[in-house]
Design an enzyme around this catalytic site. Structure first.
Site, PDB file in Angstrom:
ATOM      1  CG  HIS A 153       7.486  -9.794 -10.789  1.00 22.51           C
ATOM      2  ND1 HIS A 153       8.377 -10.773 -10.385  1.00 22.51           N
ATOM      3  CD2 HIS A 153       8.245  -8.715 -11.102  1.00 22.51           C
ATOM      4  CE1 HIS A 153       9.606 -10.296 -10.464  1.00 22.51           C
ATOM      5  NE2 HIS A 153       9.566  -9.060 -10.895  1.00 22.51           N
ATOM      6  CB  SER A 154       7.343  -6.113  -8.399  1.00 27.06           C
ATOM      7  OG  SER A 154       7.186  -5.465  -9.655  1.00 27.06           O
ATOM      8  CD  GLU A 187      -2.858   0.252  -0.324  1.00 28.82           C
ATOM      9  OE1 GLU A 187      -3.083  -0.539  -1.250  1.00 28.82           O
ATOM     10  OE2 GLU A 187      -2.996   1.505  -0.436  1.00 28.82           O
TER      11      GLU A 187
END
Lengths: 440, 357
Positions: free
Chosen positions: A331-332, A116
């Protein structure tokens, strides 16, 4: 049958496909070459080639990959957390199992908050570990604290298990003045000398041959230490992986290769990554003992790693563990996986085969964990993470002098000149540089 | 400080391809010496290291039987199979493994069989070894790693047994790149690389392995890194080179004196990275003219870096443009080697042009 004569002991070794090899070895250096003891003899109807110890055959037949495919998946619990074969239950104490659970959930909580925070522009980048917590905690728990860890980038739970503080995790992600890495790398590139966790680097699979070298050095120390090397199934395609496997086997290193096969390398699914039977099937090709485990079963991961570690150190040989799991997250933060996989697929793993849920079922079945425990733990862990988060947010960045240090052990004249030149420039153009954010 | 100790005797030994001097150095202060060629001086350095550092290990392709250039002869028998051993044929593995040995705290001496084959290890060297300390905030480093590789032209080596790749690595902060000109320098510089707390690449001029013979101290000694050596002083032109080319430059300096009455200052750079800008600039301030020469192709070769820095620091002292006499921008050819190499005639011609500018 080849006999090897060592300094003061005999070793008998058979390497063949998936048969388990029987080894009688002392914990010392074996003679590493399968040297012929008999001279070449052309009257024998047996191959005399130095390179292979097989029989002749007169039928033309290609070995089919699916003959050696389908290495089974070792598990201890079913998907509902019930022990299947009681002899495989490691029977860990309540305290240990609760610790497993709390570390996995703390990791999960930290992941949510830091993901976040990237979305809100507070940190530049983040990678979550959703779905793979079992691989981290199960394997870390099976090691000694002074075993050396080489990771790829999705093993934060190993560090968390060993006691890396939330403040240190956050400091690295925020690249603030408390970062042990001095603010030099992108988020999630953690490292800790005290916890024997070698700093993460972005290039994939480079750690694999390095782990082999470290294990060789550790073997020579005779210190009863092992080395573990984590990597994903995508990184296993790199040349460095082949190099690392081959070196560790030929040079007889006390090393555990731990492959997290989570189904994807960014968007590339496993059927575009390899055609053979995953990573475990490659082990025998290198003369390495190999196993495939259910990576979402923390006890299976624990058992396999524990046994691999024991034998790797006792017998000075590498082990390959392929932990099957699923990358629930993207993944990221630079990836949106809905572009290449369905929400249904992700939900299956999140809801029906999650390492945290399975362990919780095991715990609740024993009366070790209640709904109240869950509620209060979630609240407490979130609070702890948020407090660390707020501290990290407020902290200044490291002094820009640290841009120039540690390139070499010593400062060089050229770097000194460049440092001075930057300092003079920044003095002159101060208003264009964010000096207030940095430590003096 | 070492140059004060040396007494030099030189003798010429010309042959069809050859510009080399056999230099005999005698230095009483370093104890007894022994006649050694360059590969033997390397063996001596490795022998000293294995004797004094119980963690030191030497590995690479074919090092166990003594190595394709005989640099490791006798060491396996003397120190054991666990300390001097063959690896599989895989340069990225050799360097990666070496980094791991070093990270675990042991001294790693990795051999790459020819510098021409170092490129599979480029990622491990540039992305890993060079950056280990910096990226970890000094928690980890591989300063205990030294990589050795045979380097430079050999008369018949062609594309893949003659390369001088120092320029590729000069662009990489975090490693050191070192090149000796003879046996005495080789042993001292190699021992410095091994004890240096940064990863080092040590290129050994293969044509000098047997051709260069000197009296080399038997005991260990070090020659400082990042210090260029002024081999002879002069007033008109500064000649900078390293490795084999130093011997060419010494001959060129003699020819320039005899044929042109020009006094040359010859500098052996020794360490390519980090390089000794101070010694070179100080010399050019004095002479006003600079010739840099190397076998590697001219474009992007290390002479370009030296040239650029010197013109920044010494612009007003220059009497002529800086001259680079280097290999052409071609792969290293086989049958055309005599035309390709930066020989003494090309260097002399360059000096003439600078003097007459």
């Amino acid at each position: 049958m080849n006999k090897m004569y060592g300094l003061c002991f005999h070793a008998v070794r058979q390497t063949a496909g998936l048969k388990s090899s029987r080894l009688l070895q002392r914990r010392a250096f074996r003679v590493s070459t399968l040297h012929r003891q008999q001279p070449f003899d052309s009257t024998l109807e047996k191959p005399q080639f130095p390179g292979a110890s097989a029989e002749f055959v007169d039928q033309l037949e290609f070995i089919e990959p699916n003959v050696i495919s389908g290495i089974p998946v070792y598990r201890v619990m079913d998907r509902q957390g019930n022990i299947i074969n009681p002899s495989q239950d490691p029977q860990l104490s309540k305290e240990t199992v609760l610790n497993f659970y709390q570390k996995m959930t703390m990791l999960n909580t930290m992941d949510r908050i830091l993901y976040e925070s990237q979305r809100q522009g507070r940190i530049s980048f983040y990678m979550t570990n959703y779905g793979e917590e079992g691989t981290h905690i199960g394997s870390a728990a099976a090691l000694n604290p002074n075993d050396l860890v080489f990771g790829q980038y999705r093993e934060a739970g190993v560090l968390m298990y060993r006691g890396f503080s939330l403040d240190h995790f956050m400091a690295q992600c925020y690249a603030n003045a408390d970062d042990l890495g001095k603010g030099r790398q992108m988020p999630v590139h953690y490292g800790s000398k005290d916890l024997n966790f070698v700093t993460i680097s972005s290039p994939l699979a480079t750690q694999i041959p390095q782990a082999a070298g470290a294990a060789y050095a550790v073997k020579r120390e005779n210190s009863n230490r092992a080395v573990i090397c984590y990597f994903g199934e995508g990184a296993a395609s790199e040349g460095d992986a082949h190099a690392g496997f081959n070196f560790s086997a030929t040079l007889e290193c006390p090393l555990i290769f731990f492959c997290r096969n989570n189904g994807y390398a960014i968007s590339t699914p496993t059927n575009e990554q390899y055609r053979g039977d995953g990573i475990a099937a490659r082990g025998p090709g290198y003369g390495m003992l190999s196993i495939r485990v259910d990576g979402n079963d923390v006890f299976a991961v624990y058992n396999a790693t524990k046994e691999a570690r024991r034998r790797a150190v006792a017998e000075n040989q590498p082990f390959l563990i392929e932990a099957m799991t699923y990358r629930i997250g993207h993944h990221s933060t630079s990836d949106d996986s809905s572009a290449y996989r369905s929400v249904d697929e992700v939900n299956y793993w999140d809801k029906q085969d999650h390492p945290i849920s399975r362990l919780r079922h095991y715990m609740t079945a024993r009366g070790w964990w209640s709904e109240d425990d869950e509620r209060s733990w979630r609240k407490q862990s979130r609070k702890t993470v948020m407090e660390a988060f707020e501290r990290a947010e407020r902290r200044l960045k490291p002094n820009p002098e640290l841009l120039f240090t540690d390139v070499y052990q010593e400062m060089t004249p050229q770097l000194n000149k460049q440092r001075e030149s930057l300092w003079r420039h920044v003095q002159q153009y101060k208003e264009h540089y964010p000096l207030d954010l940095y430590d003096k | 400080m070492f140059s004060k100790c040396w007494k030099t005797k030189t003798k010429k030994n010309p042959s069809p391809h050859d510009m080399f001097f056999f230099l005999a150095f005698i230095c009483e202060c370093l104890g007894p010496t022994q006649k050694m060629n360059l590969f033997q001086s390397v063996t001596s350095a490795l022998d000293n290291t294995l004797a004094s550092d119980p963690t030191a290990v030497i590995f690479g392709e074919d090092v166990a039987f003594g190595g394709v250039f005989r640099c490791t002869v006798g060491l396996r028998d003397k120190y054991g199979k666990d300390r001097v051993f063959n690896t599989p044929l895989c340069e990225q593995g050799i360097v990666g493994f070496g980094i791991g040995v070093a990270v675990a705290g042991a001294t790693a001496i990795a051999e790459i069989q020819f510098a021409d084959y170092i490129y599979p290890a480029f990622d491990q060297i540039v992305n890993e070894a060079a950056k280990y300390r910096y990226r970890s905030g000094n928690l980890f480093d591989c300063g205990n790693l030294t990589i050795r590789a045979p380097w430079g032209c050999v008369g018949h080596g062609s594309l893949y047994h003659s390369q001088s790749p120092e320029a590729f690595f000069a662009h990489c902060p975090g490693i050191k790149v070192v090149i000796p000109r003879g046996p005495v320098q080789a042993k001292g510089l190699l021992l410095s690389c091994i004890s240096d707390k940064n990863p080092c690449i040590f290129f050994e001029p293969k044509i000098l392995y047997r051709a260069a013979v000197e009296q080399v101290p038997v005991e260990p000694y070090t020659i400082p890194l990042s210090q260029a050596e002024v081999l002879q002083e002069g007033s008109d032109v500064t000649l900078v080179a390293w490795g084999t080319q130093i011997h060419v430059m010494r001959e060129v300096a003699n020819m320039a004196q005899e044929k042109l009455g020009v006094s040359c200052e010859v500098i052996d750079l020794q360490t390519i990275l980090p390089w000794d800008t101070e010694t070179v600039c100080k010399s050019v301030v004095k002479t006003g003219r600079l010739l840099i020469s190397h076998e590697a192709p001219i474009t992007g070769g290390f002479a370009a870096e030296i040239s650029s820095t010197v013109q920044e620091e010494c612009f007003l002292n220059l009497e002529a443009p800086i001259s680079r006499v280097c290999g052409y921008d071609t792969p290293f050819p086989h049958i055309f080697e005599p035309f390709y190499i930066p020989d003494k005639w090309k260097c002399l011609e360059a000096i003439k042009r600078m003097i007459n500018y």
